[in-house]
Scaffold this motif. Structure first.
Motif, PDB file in Angstrom:
ATOM      1  N   SER A 165      53.294  43.262  22.932  1.00  0.00           N
ATOM      2  CA  SER A 165      51.955  43.361  22.981  1.00  0.00           C
ATOM      3  C   SER A 165      51.321  42.049  22.368  1.00  0.00           C
ATOM      4  O   SER A 165      50.508  41.281  22.686  1.00  0.00           O
ATOM      5  CB  SER A 165      51.192  44.317  22.168  1.00  0.00           C
ATOM      6  N   GLU A 166      52.115  41.432  21.391  1.00  0.00           N
ATOM      7  CA  GLU A 166      51.588  40.273  20.500  1.00  0.00           C
ATOM      8  C   GLU A 166      51.933  39.143  21.251  1.00  0.00           C
ATOM      9  O   GLU A 166      51.262  38.081  20.896  1.00  0.00           O
ATOM     10  CB  GLU A 166      52.614  40.180  19.122  1.00  0.00           C
ATOM     11  N   ALA A 167      52.908  39.218  22.153  1.00  0.00           N
ATOM     12  CA  ALA A 167      53.140  37.792  23.018  1.00  0.00           C
ATOM     13  C   ALA A 167      52.230  37.771  24.254  1.00  0.00           C
ATOM     14  O   ALA A 167      52.190  36.682  24.840  1.00  0.00           O
ATOM     15  CB  ALA A 167      54.953  38.352  23.619  1.00  0.00           C
ATOM     16  N   ILE A 168      51.326  38.680  24.360  1.00  0.00           N
ATOM     17  CA  ILE A 168      50.355  38.590  25.377  1.00  0.00           C
ATOM     18  C   ILE A 168      48.965  37.897  24.673  1.00  0.00           C
ATOM     19  O   ILE A 168      48.390  38.473  24.058  1.00  0.00           O
ATOM     20  CB  ILE A 168      50.190  39.773  26.078  1.00  0.00           C
ATOM     21  N   ARG A 169      48.827  36.709  25.197  1.00  0.00           N
ATOM     22  CA  ARG A 169      47.392  35.971  24.758  1.00  0.00           C
ATOM     23  C   ARG A 169      46.172  36.497  25.495  1.00  0.00           C
ATOM     24  O   ARG A 169      46.394  37.021  26.429  1.00  0.00           O
ATOM     25  CB  ARG A 169      47.493  34.621  25.251  1.00  0.00           C
ATOM     26  N   VAL A 170      45.043  36.960  24.409  1.00  0.00           N
ATOM     27  CA  VAL A 170      43.978  37.351  25.127  1.00  0.00           C
ATOM     28  C   VAL A 170      42.953  36.162  25.181  1.00  0.00           C
ATOM     29  O   VAL A 170      42.795  35.573  24.035  1.00  0.00           O
ATOM     30  CB  VAL A 170      43.422  38.457  23.961  1.00  0.00           C
ATOM     31  N   VAL A 171      42.226  35.989  26.210  1.00  0.00           N
ATOM     32  CA  VAL A 171      41.377  35.001  26.338  1.00  0.00           C
ATOM     33  C   VAL A 171      39.929  35.616  26.614  1.00  0.00           C
ATOM     34  O   VAL A 171      39.816  36.087  27.905  1.00  0.00           O
ATOM     35  CB  VAL A 171      41.831  34.084  27.623  1.00  0.00           C
ATOM     36  N   PRO A 172      39.195  35.585  25.624  1.00  0.00           N
ATOM     37  CA  PRO A 172      37.855  36.103  25.720  1.00  0.00           C
ATOM     38  C   PRO A 172      37.035  35.276  27.076  1.00  0.00           C
ATOM     39  O   PRO A 172      37.072  34.057  27.074  1.00  0.00           O
ATOM     40  CB  PRO A 172      37.170  35.898  24.672  1.00  0.00           C
ATOM     41  N   HIS A 173      36.233  35.953  27.848  1.00  0.00           N
ATOM     42  CA  HIS A 173      35.450  35.374  28.713  1.00  0.00           C
ATOM     43  C   HIS A 173      35.932  34.565  30.007  1.00  0.00           C
ATOM     44  O   HIS A 173      35.513  33.628  30.214  1.00  0.00           O
ATOM     45  CB  HIS A 173      34.239  34.538  28.152  1.00  0.00           C
ATOM     46  N   PHE A 174      37.005  35.007  30.289  1.00  0.00           N
ATOM     47  CA  PHE A 174      37.684  34.668  31.424  1.00  0.00           C
ATOM     48  C   PHE A 174      38.122  35.802  32.266  1.00  0.00           C
ATOM     49  O   PHE A 174      38.745  36.760  32.071  1.00  0.00           O
ATOM     50  CB  PHE A 174      39.214  33.756  30.811  1.00  0.00           C
ATOM     51  N   PRO A 175      37.883  35.570  33.839  1.00  0.00           N
ATOM     52  CA  PRO A 175      37.330  34.400  34.377  1.00  0.00           C
ATOM     53  C   PRO A 175      35.752  34.427  34.155  1.00  0.00           C
ATOM     54  O   PRO A 175      35.045  33.465  34.631  1.00  0.00           O
ATOM     55  CB  PRO A 175      37.675  34.615  35.838  1.00  0.00           C
ATOM     56  N   LYS A 176      35.111  35.328  33.758  1.00  0.00           N
ATOM     57  CA  LYS A 176      33.707  35.488  33.443  1.00  0.00           C
ATOM     58  C   LYS A 176      33.325  36.105  32.189  1.00  0.00           C
ATOM     59  O   LYS A 176      34.266  36.910  31.641  1.00  0.00           O
ATOM     60  CB  LYS A 176      33.029  36.304  34.744  1.00  0.00           C
ATOM     61  N   ARG A 177      32.163  36.055  31.898  1.00  0.00           N
ATOM     62  CA  ARG A 177      31.685  36.530  30.497  1.00  0.00           C
ATOM     63  C   ARG A 177      31.767  38.003  30.448  1.00  0.00           C
ATOM     64  O   ARG A 177      31.851  38.988  31.294  1.00  0.00           O
ATOM     65  CB  ARG A 177      30.244  36.443  30.527  1.00  0.00           C
ATOM     66  N   GLY A 178      32.352  38.365  29.266  1.00  0.00           N
ATOM     67  CA  GLY A 178      32.463  39.982  28.934  1.00  0.00           C
ATOM     68  C   GLY A 178      34.003  40.434  29.445  1.00  0.00           C
ATOM     69  O   GLY A 178      34.366  41.324  29.014  1.00  0.00           O
ATOM     70  N   ILE A 179      34.780  39.759  30.124  1.00  0.00           N
ATOM     71  CA  ILE A 179      36.211  40.109  30.357  1.00  0.00           C
ATOM     72  C   ILE A 179      37.113  39.270  29.202  1.00  0.00           C
ATOM     73  O   ILE A 179      37.041  38.279  29.043  1.00  0.00           O
ATOM     74  CB  ILE A 179      36.893  39.401  31.857  1.00  0.00           C
ATOM     75  N   MET A 180      37.882  40.345  28.832  1.00  0.00           N
ATOM     76  CA  MET A 180      39.038  39.783  27.546  1.00  0.00           C
ATOM     77  C   MET A 180      40.388  39.862  28.667  1.00  0.00           C
ATOM     78  O   MET A 180      41.159  40.899  28.867  1.00  0.00           O
ATOM     79  CB  MET A 180      39.035  41.123  26.618  1.00  0.00           C
ATOM     80  N   PHE A 181      40.393  38.533  28.993  1.00  0.00           N
ATOM     81  CA  PHE A 181      41.714  38.432  29.838  1.00  0.00           C
ATOM     82  C   PHE A 181      43.072  38.484  29.164  1.00  0.00           C
ATOM     83  O   PHE A 181      43.160  37.876  28.186  1.00  0.00           O
ATOM     84  CB  PHE A 181      41.599  37.037  30.627  1.00  0.00           C
ATOM     85  N   GLN A 182      43.953  39.489  29.605  1.00  0.00           N
ATOM     86  CA  GLN A 182      45.326  39.490  29.006  1.00  0.00           C
ATOM     87  C   GLN A 182      46.186  38.637  29.851  1.00  0.00           C
ATOM     88  O   GLN A 182      46.552  38.929  30.918  1.00  0.00           O
ATOM     89  CB  GLN A 182      45.586  40.862  29.366  1.00  0.00           C
ATOM     90  N   ASP A 183      46.551  37.327  29.074  1.00  0.00           N
ATOM     91  CA  ASP A 183      47.388  36.510  29.701  1.00  0.00           C
ATOM     92  C   ASP A 183      48.623  36.523  29.707  1.00  0.00           C
ATOM     93  O   ASP A 183      49.430  36.393  28.408  1.00  0.00           O
ATOM     94  CB  ASP A 183      46.940  35.170  29.076  1.00  0.00           C
ATOM     95  N   ILE A 184      49.578  37.180  30.594  1.00  0.00           N
ATOM     96  CA  ILE A 184      51.093  37.448  30.382  1.00  0.00           C
ATOM     97  C   ILE A 184      51.794  36.122  30.425  1.00  0.00           C
ATOM     98  O   ILE A 184      52.922  36.178  30.305  1.00  0.00           O
ATOM     99  CB  ILE A 184      51.492  38.649  31.389  1.00  0.00           C
ATOM    100  N   THR A 185      51.443  35.053  30.711  1.00  0.00           N
ATOM    101  CA  THR A 185      52.117  33.709  30.900  1.00  0.00           C
ATOM    102  C   THR A 185      52.897  33.524  29.302  1.00  0.00           C
ATOM    103  O   THR A 185      53.786  32.705  29.543  1.00  0.00           O
ATOM    104  CB  THR A 185      51.203  32.640  31.629  1.00  0.00           C
ATOM    105  N   THR A 186      51.937  33.741  28.321  1.00  0.00           N
ATOM    106  CA  THR A 186      52.578  33.534  27.075  1.00  0.00           C
ATOM    107  C   THR A 186      53.895  34.385  26.665  1.00  0.00           C
ATOM    108  O   THR A 186      54.770  34.176  26.265  1.00  0.00           O
ATOM    109  CB  THR A 186      51.492  33.676  26.209  1.00  0.00           C
TER     110      THR A 186
END
Ligand SMILES: O=P(O)(O)OC[C@H]1O[C@H](OP(=O)(O)OP(=O)(O)O)[C@H](O)[C@@H]1O
Ligand SMILES: Nc1ncnc2[nH]cnc12
Length: 202
Positions: A18-39
């Motif tokens: 869980s901690e290895a997944i980066r959370v990117v707020p407002h991507f790709p649009k406002r309100g979405i907390m994008f769960q970035d598995i590339t990290t």
């Protein structure tokens, strides 16, 4: 729930994943907390642990198909397929597969899309696991299930009923918020089903 059901309660691998997944707020649009598995992919141990958990869960279960959803299901699915001795079936976005296909349209948080699968890739009666990185609305996963069901439509009603009873949705990271509370945009924090590598055993 996943941890308890699979004898992984307290397993430190789940927290590290869980901690290895980066959370990117407002991507790709406002309100979405994008769960970035590339990290997660950059972290060898977390990446390997993620694959191993699924391999341990699905080996020796007579599964002959791992179906991966484009694009992020392709990053985990083939490793799992090779390790459990199954074939890998790509479920692709439209107009990418050269052979005869069946298609399923679906609705996403940020638009609509379609998944396609080669006719005959899955035979009636085969047991399949669907791999993707996340379930948000569930639209993509539902479309994947419909595709697999279409291709196995010849199986008997009894067999189908048994298979449906056996549906399982599993994950290695859950109860993360994927929507920011944003009253002006009328988005609700569902604290829902943000699931990394949720998969479904058919
Ligand atoms: O549960 P849902 O609301 O259907 O959303 C989940 C899907 O959305 C993302 O893929 P996306 O369609 O953005 O494509 P990508 O993998 O090509 O980036 C993700 O990888 C899942 O497949
Ligand atoms: N919140 C999210 N993070 C990453 N991928 C997604 N696909 C749909 N919703 C997503």
């Amino acid at each position: 729930m996943f941890a308890a059901e699979n004898g992984l309660k307290g397993d430190p691998r789940l927290k590290a994943i869980s901690e290895a997944i980066r959370v990117v707020p407002h991507f790709p649009k406002r309100g979405i907390m994008f769960q970035d598995i590339t990290t997660l992919l950059l972290n060898h141990k977390a990446f390997k642990d993620t694959v191993d958990i699924f391999v341990d869960r699905y080996r020796d279960m007579d599964i002959s198909v791992v179906a991966g959803i484009e694009a992020r299901g392709f990053m985990f699915g083939p490793s799992i397929a090779l390790a459990i001795g199954a074939k890998f079936v790509p479920l692709r976005k439209p107009r990418k597969l050269p052979g005869e296909v069946i298609s399923e349209d679906y609705v996403l948080e940020y638009g609509t899309d379609c998944l396609e699968m080669h006719v005959g890739a899955v035979k009636p009666g085969e047991r399949a696991v669907v791999i993707d990185d996340i379930v948000a609305t569930g639209g993509t996963l539902s479309a994947a299930i419909r595709l697999l069901e279409t291709d196995t439509a010849e199986e008997s009603k009894e067999k189908r009923a048994r298979r449906e009873l056996g549906l399982r949705l599993q994950s290695v990271a859950e109860h993360r918020s994927i929507y920011e509370v944003d009253r002006s945009a009328k988005l609700i924090d569902l604290r829902s089903r943000c699931i990394v590598l949720r998969h479904l055993s058919l």
